[in-house]
Scaffold this motif. Structure first.
Motif, mmCIF file in Angstrom:
data_model
loop_
_atom_site.group_PDB
_atom_site.id
_atom_site.type_symbol
_atom_site.label_atom_id
_atom_site.label_comp_id
_atom_site.label_asym_id
_atom_site.label_seq_id
_atom_site.Cartn_x
_atom_site.Cartn_y
_atom_site.Cartn_z
ATOM 1 N N LYS A 192 0.841 -1.201 0.000
ATOM 2 C CA LYS A 192 0.000 0.000 0.000
ATOM 3 C C LYS A 192 0.872 1.245 0.000
ATOM 4 C CE LYS A 192 -3.964 -2.224 0.618
ATOM 5 N NZ LYS A 192 -5.115 -2.202 -0.309
ATOM 6 N N VAL A 193 0.387 2.273 -0.657
ATOM 7 C CA VAL A 193 0.925 3.621 -0.518
ATOM 8 C C VAL A 193 -0.199 4.474 0.050
ATOM 9 C CG1 VAL A 193 1.784 5.676 -1.706
ATOM 10 C CG2 VAL A 193 2.584 3.402 -2.403
ATOM 11 N N ILE A 194 0.089 5.175 1.129
ATOM 12 C CA ILE A 194 -0.915 6.047 1.755
ATOM 13 C C ILE A 194 -0.456 7.480 1.551
ATOM 14 C CG2 ILE A 194 -2.149 6.576 3.882
ATOM 15 C CD1 ILE A 194 -1.372 3.711 4.807
ATOM 16 N N TRP A 195 -1.324 8.281 0.957
ATOM 17 C CA TRP A 195 -0.973 9.616 0.468
ATOM 18 C C TRP A 195 -1.898 10.647 1.092
ATOM 19 C CZ3 TRP A 195 3.082 10.584 -2.861
ATOM 20 C CH2 TRP A 195 3.116 11.823 -3.510
ATOM 21 N N TRP A 196 -1.330 11.482 1.957
ATOM 22 C CA TRP A 196 -2.117 12.556 2.580
ATOM 23 C C TRP A 196 -1.758 13.886 1.899
ATOM 24 C CZ3 TRP A 196 0.365 8.874 5.699
ATOM 25 C CH2 TRP A 196 -0.437 8.116 6.562
ATOM 26 N N GLN A 197 -2.697 14.507 1.224
ATOM 27 C CA GLN A 197 -2.451 15.816 0.617
ATOM 28 C C GLN A 197 -3.192 16.882 1.426
ATOM 29 O OE1 GLN A 197 -2.100 16.392 -3.679
ATOM 30 N NE2 GLN A 197 -3.642 18.002 -3.555
ATOM 31 N N HIS A 198 -2.431 17.773 2.024
ATOM 32 C CA HIS A 198 -3.018 18.826 2.845
ATOM 33 C C HIS A 198 -3.687 19.875 1.962
ATOM 34 C CE1 HIS A 198 -0.798 17.648 6.660
ATOM 35 N NE2 HIS A 198 -0.193 16.924 5.737
ATOM 36 N N ASN A 199 -4.420 20.781 2.577
ATOM 37 C CA ASN A 199 -5.170 21.772 1.795
ATOM 38 C C ASN A 199 -4.436 23.098 1.639
ATOM 39 O OD1 ASN A 199 -5.393 23.019 4.282
ATOM 40 N ND2 ASN A 199 -7.589 22.623 4.533
ATOM 41 N N SER A 200 -3.171 23.151 2.070
ATOM 42 C CA SER A 200 -2.409 24.391 1.971
ATOM 43 C C SER A 200 -0.921 24.062 1.970
ATOM 44 C CB SER A 200 -2.728 25.321 3.143
ATOM 45 O OG SER A 200 -2.300 24.737 4.366
ATOM 46 N N PRO A 204 -10.159 2.146 0.654
ATOM 47 C CA PRO A 204 -10.823 3.443 0.853
ATOM 48 C C PRO A 204 -12.207 3.254 1.461
ATOM 49 C CG PRO A 204 -9.793 3.331 -1.312
ATOM 50 C CD PRO A 204 -9.692 1.956 -0.737
ATOM 51 N N ASP A 205 -12.578 4.127 2.368
ATOM 52 C CA ASP A 205 -13.891 4.136 3.027
ATOM 53 C C ASP A 205 -14.089 2.976 4.005
ATOM 54 O OD1 ASP A 205 -14.643 6.433 1.570
ATOM 55 O OD2 ASP A 205 -15.252 5.190 -0.125
ATOM 56 N N SER A 206 -13.048 2.166 4.244
ATOM 57 C CA SER A 206 -13.161 1.113 5.246
ATOM 58 C C SER A 206 -12.990 1.718 6.643
ATOM 59 C CB SER A 206 -12.103 0.033 5.003
ATOM 60 O OG SER A 206 -10.800 0.568 5.219
ATOM 61 N N GLU A 207 -13.339 0.932 7.672
ATOM 62 C CA GLU A 207 -13.211 1.419 9.039
ATOM 63 C C GLU A 207 -11.757 1.752 9.371
ATOM 64 O OE1 GLU A 207 -15.454 2.251 11.395
ATOM 65 O OE2 GLU A 207 -16.865 2.029 9.742
ATOM 66 N N ASN A 208 -10.824 0.916 8.897
ATOM 67 C CA ASN A 208 -9.411 1.177 9.153
ATOM 68 C C ASN A 208 -8.926 2.430 8.438
ATOM 69 O OD1 ASN A 208 -8.740 -0.880 10.955
ATOM 70 N ND2 ASN A 208 -8.515 -2.383 9.312
ATOM 71 N N ALA A 209 -9.461 2.675 7.230
ATOM 72 C CA ALA A 209 -9.077 3.878 6.490
ATOM 73 C C ALA A 209 -9.510 5.132 7.250
ATOM 74 C CB ALA A 209 -9.681 3.859 5.092
ATOM 75 N N LYS A 210 -10.653 5.061 7.911
ATOM 76 C CA LYS A 210 -11.144 6.210 8.667
ATOM 77 C C LYS A 210 -10.227 6.524 9.859
ATOM 78 C CE LYS A 210 -15.968 5.534 7.342
ATOM 79 N NZ LYS A 210 -17.330 5.174 7.798
ATOM 80 N N LYS A 211 -9.506 5.505 10.340
ATOM 81 C CA LYS A 211 -8.579 5.727 11.447
ATOM 82 C C LYS A 211 -7.332 6.480 10.992
ATOM 83 C CE LYS A 211 -10.151 1.592 13.890
ATOM 84 N NZ LYS A 211 -9.788 0.244 14.371
ATOM 85 N N LEU A 212 -7.159 6.603 9.675
ATOM 86 C CA LEU A 212 -6.026 7.349 9.130
ATOM 87 C C LEU A 212 -6.413 8.786 8.795
ATOM 88 C CD1 LEU A 212 -4.537 4.614 6.761
ATOM 89 C CD2 LEU A 212 -3.800 5.218 9.069
ATOM 90 N N GLY A 219 -9.233 15.211 11.395
ATOM 91 C CA GLY A 219 -9.975 16.401 10.985
ATOM 92 C C GLY A 219 -10.498 16.228 9.569
ATOM 93 N N ASP A 220 -10.232 17.225 8.722
ATOM 94 C CA ASP A 220 -10.668 17.148 7.327
ATOM 95 C C ASP A 220 -9.580 16.616 6.401
ATOM 96 O OD1 ASP A 220 -9.040 19.319 7.670
ATOM 97 O OD2 ASP A 220 -10.189 20.670 6.372
ATOM 98 N N LEU A 221 -8.502 16.079 6.970
ATOM 99 C CA LEU A 221 -7.416 15.510 6.168
ATOM 100 C C LEU A 221 -7.653 14.014 5.981
ATOM 101 C CD1 LEU A 221 -4.682 15.815 4.708
ATOM 102 C CD2 LEU A 221 -3.569 15.435 6.920
ATOM 103 N N LYS A 222 -7.966 13.614 4.763
ATOM 104 C CA LYS A 222 -8.255 12.216 4.476
ATOM 105 C C LYS A 222 -7.196 11.647 3.537
ATOM 106 C CE LYS A 222 -13.255 12.774 4.985
ATOM 107 N NZ LYS A 222 -14.587 12.552 4.368
ATOM 108 N N PRO A 223 -6.784 10.400 3.753
ATOM 109 C CA PRO A 223 -5.732 9.832 2.919
ATOM 110 C C PRO A 223 -6.276 9.215 1.631
ATOM 111 C CG PRO A 223 -6.333 8.255 4.593
ATOM 112 C CD PRO A 223 -7.188 9.481 4.824
ATOM 113 N N GLU A 224 -5.433 9.162 0.630
ATOM 114 C CA GLU A 224 -5.700 8.359 -0.561
ATOM 115 C C GLU A 224 -4.922 7.060 -0.386
ATOM 116 O OE1 GLU A 224 -5.113 8.448 -5.442
ATOM 117 O OE2 GLU A 224 -4.667 10.230 -4.223
ATOM 118 N N ILE A 225 -5.600 5.931 -0.483
ATOM 119 C CA ILE A 225 -4.969 4.629 -0.305
ATOM 120 C C ILE A 225 -4.805 3.969 -1.658
ATOM 121 C CG2 ILE A 225 -5.178 2.358 0.773
ATOM 122 C CD1 ILE A 225 -6.808 3.734 2.984
ATOM 123 N N ILE A 226 -3.548 3.698 -2.025
ATOM 124 C CA ILE A 226 -3.215 3.193 -3.342
ATOM 125 C C ILE A 226 -2.642 1.784 -3.211
ATOM 126 C CG2 ILE A 226 -1.881 3.637 -5.455
ATOM 127 C CD1 ILE A 226 -1.578 6.567 -4.323
#
Length: 305
Positions: free
Chosen positions: A236-244, A284-292, A295-302
């Motif tokens: 897996k690659v987990i990618w968090w892109q911030h909003n600023s 994506p959208d799994s319970e474990n994904a929500k633990k990553l 706030g409003d920062l959500k990861p992209e799971i690849i």
């Protein structure tokens, strides 16, 4: 091309099966481990693989490995001094012709890895360089990868037979050696991309996307006797892109989300499926994904390739 517009954090989860992911030359080329027995793959090793993959898809790379050279240059200095399109030419690094800032700007435009990871161009006492040193600090940082659990290392004694000198009819004496491997392990590496430094090197959103595309297939084309094809794979690659550019949260807080999730998996390992199955089920959208999320920062799971 505009510089990176958002802070980015990322993590790479990869598996190793019957392979030596990163041998230590000071320890008989045994797989690297820390004092607690956890496997380690250094940041230098990971960046080497990134450079090789980027080079495979056509990006210009300054620090090329010997076996994958595409320009025939015998050293980094020769590559830097070569005339365009291979290098920048000697004048670019001559303080009487160019400022350090201009030379750094030209180097960042020329080579992907320079504007991503940074580089030190250190010159000796040549008359034209006069001991000039140009340091470029890159916006992309990658930490060493560590295994989730202590690793089990298997060492095997091997022999190598070679023909003797002359016409080859006389067999030479056998050479004894050792070969080491990690039987099975899962490693995690963390990284980040900093827009403030990207402003200085010209590292762009397009460059970030190029790395994002490469990460899931980081170990393609990297097969060897120590790492047979298919023995290392990105899960897996987990990618968090911030909003600023500043980002909503610190990298430490973001990376801790995955560390805490992995710790929870390890606690439940006896009652649930294996760690690798847990990682495979990270969708994506799994319970474990929500633990990553924070706030409003959500990861992209690849998924890895």
């Amino acid at each position: 091309m505009s510089a990176l517009s958002h802070k980015i954090d990322f993590a790479i989860i990869f598996s190793v099966k019957h392979a030596n992911p990163n041998g230590d030359p000071l320890n008989g080329n045994r797989p690297r481990t820390d004092y607690d027995g956890y496997g380690e793959v250094t940041d230098v090793c990971l960046k080497r693989k990134l450079r090789d993959r980027l080079q495979m898809v056509g990006h210009t790379i300054f620090v090329q490995s010997d076996e994958k050279k595409t320009d025939g240059m015998t050293s980094l200095q020769n590559r830097a001094y070569a005339e365009p399109p291979i290098g920048l030419g000697k004048k670019a690094f001559n303080p009487r012709e160019n400022s350090k800032e201009k030379a750094a700007e030209l180097a960042c435009k020329q080579w992907f890895d320079v504007r991503a990871f940074g580089q030190v161009f250190a010159f000796g006492k040549e008359a034209d360089a006069a001991g000039v040193s140009i340091a470029i600090r890159g916006p992309v940082t990658i930490q060493s990868a560590f295994s989730i659990e202590p690793v089990s290392i298997t060492s095997t004694q091997i022999t190598k037979s070679v023909s003797g000198e002359g016409d080859g009819t006389k067999k030479g004496s056998d050479t004894m050696g050792m070969k080491h491997r990690v039987d099975h392990a899962i490693y995690v590496a963390y990284g980040a991309m900093t827009p403030q430094l990207a402003d200085k090197t010209g590292f762009s959103d397009t460059d970030a996307e190029a790395i994002k595309t490469i990460l899931p297939k980081l170990f393609e084309g990297d097969a060897s006797s120590a790492r047979p094809e298919g023995s290392m794979a990105v899960s897996k690659v987990i990618w968090w892109q911030h909003n600023s550019k500043a980002g909503q949260y610190s990298s430490a807080k973001v990376h801790a989300l995955l560390s805490e999730l992995i710790d929870a998996w390890k606690e439940n390992i006896k009652e649930d499926k294996s760690l690798l199955n847990q990682i495979d089920n990270l969708k994506p959208d799994s319970e474990n994904a929500k633990k990553l999320e924070v706030g409003d920062l959500k990861p992209e799971i690849i998924d890895g390739f």
